[in-house]
Design a protein around this motif. Structure first.
Motif, short mmCIF file in Angstrom:
data_model
loop_
_atom_site.label_atom_id
_atom_site.label_comp_id
_atom_site.label_asym_id
_atom_site.label_seq_id
_atom_site.Cartn_x
_atom_site.Cartn_y
_atom_site.Cartn_z
N LEU A 257 0.83 -1.21 0.00
CA LEU A 257 0.00 0.00 0.00
C LEU A 257 0.86 1.26 0.00
O LEU A 257 0.58 2.21 -0.72
CB LEU A 257 -0.94 0.00 1.21
CG LEU A 257 -2.10 -0.98 1.17
CD1 LEU A 257 -2.81 -1.03 2.51
CD2 LEU A 257 -3.09 -0.60 0.07
N ILE A 258 1.92 1.25 0.82
CA ILE A 258 2.82 2.41 0.88
C ILE A 258 3.49 2.64 -0.47
O ILE A 258 3.54 3.76 -0.98
CB ILE A 258 3.88 2.22 1.99
CG1 ILE A 258 3.22 2.27 3.37
CG2 ILE A 258 4.96 3.31 1.89
CD1 ILE A 258 4.15 1.88 4.50
N CYS A 259 3.98 1.55 -1.06
CA CYS A 259 4.71 1.65 -2.33
C CYS A 259 3.80 1.94 -3.52
O CYS A 259 4.28 2.24 -4.61
CB CYS A 259 5.51 0.38 -2.59
SG CYS A 259 6.87 0.14 -1.42
N SER A 260 2.49 1.86 -3.32
CA SER A 260 1.56 2.24 -4.38
C SER A 260 1.27 3.73 -4.33
O SER A 260 0.47 4.24 -5.11
CB SER A 260 0.24 1.46 -4.25
OG SER A 260 -0.49 1.90 -3.12
N ASP A 261 1.94 4.43 -3.37
CA ASP A 261 1.85 5.89 -3.27
C ASP A 261 0.44 6.35 -2.92
O ASP A 261 -0.01 7.40 -3.37
CB ASP A 261 2.31 6.54 -4.58
CG ASP A 261 2.76 7.98 -4.39
OD1 ASP A 261 3.02 8.37 -3.24
OD2 ASP A 261 2.84 8.72 -5.38
N GLN A 262 -0.27 5.55 -2.10
CA GLN A 262 -1.66 5.87 -1.77
C GLN A 262 -1.90 6.04 -0.28
O GLN A 262 -3.01 6.36 0.12
CB GLN A 262 -2.59 4.77 -2.31
CG GLN A 262 -2.57 4.61 -3.81
CD GLN A 262 -3.08 5.83 -4.55
OE1 GLN A 262 -3.98 6.50 -4.06
NE2 GLN A 262 -2.50 6.13 -5.69
#
Length: 202
Positions: free
Chosen positions: A113-118
């Motif tokens: 979730l963090i690495c999806s920039d959201q």
């Protein structure tokens, strides 16, 4: 293929059933990629775009063992109350496993979730609830992707010796469980003795 999710993983990420994922795909709301074997795969960024709120607040809770399940429930209550008080729309992710285990289901979901920039912000009760060692790596990812880290309890009351003792206990507990089995009498005896030593250091 490591950046792609199966239909079950996609359903879990969005909090819906696999039947709903199939329906959304048929309606054109979701795009899927087909493997050579004809299986559906979904990208995290496409899935997150289908959440109602793209500015997620994620609260993360963790305990090391089943014996601490009550503590896990307390963590969730504290996190939920804090996020609600701030007026944030939030999701709670929890794990039951060692702080030395980097392959916990909830932790992997959090990183995706963090690495999806959201993820707008990550909320924790304490720093060591994330990982016993390596939490700074997750915090670096948060910095890169613009995720604010909120620590509810920033108590510095523990001495260096107490923190070190807890770290050593966690390491020995993990390796003892692997050697003797987590439910064996020998392992429980070792854990009990370690806790007694830690109490003497307080």
């Amino acid at each position: 293929m490591s950046n792609l999710l199966t239909i079950s993983e996609a359903a879990e990420l969005l909090g819906v059933s696999t039947k709903t994922i199939r329906r959304w795909e048929a309606q054109g709301r979701l795009n899927s990629i087909r493997t050579a074997g004809g299986h559906r795969r979904f990208t995290v960024s496409d899935l997150i775009g289908n959440k109602q709120d793209n500015s997620l607040t994620v609260a993360y809770a963790r305990v090391s063992s089943h014996d601490q399940k009550d503590d896990l429930d307390r963590q969730k209550i504290v996190l939920e109350a804090y996020c609600a008080q701030q007026g944030w729309s939030f999701e709670v992710i929890s794990d039951l496993g060692s702080g030395l285990n980097y392959r916990k289901k909830g932790l992997i979901k959090l990183i995706k979730l963090i690495c999806s920039d959201q993820v707008e912000r990550l909320v924790l009760t304490h720093k060591d609830r994330l990982l016993r060692f390596g939490s700074d790596l997750i915090f670096t990812l948060c910095e890169i992707f613009g995720t604010e880290v909120v620590m509810i309890n920033r108590s510095e009351d523990s001495t260096f010796e107490e923190v070190l003792a807890q770290d050593v206990i966690e390491i020995i507990t993990v390796f003892s469980a692997r050697l003797y089995g987590s439910r064996s009498h020998k392992n429980k005896q070792i854990v009990k003795q370690l806790k007694e030593v830690a109490d003497q250091l307080k």
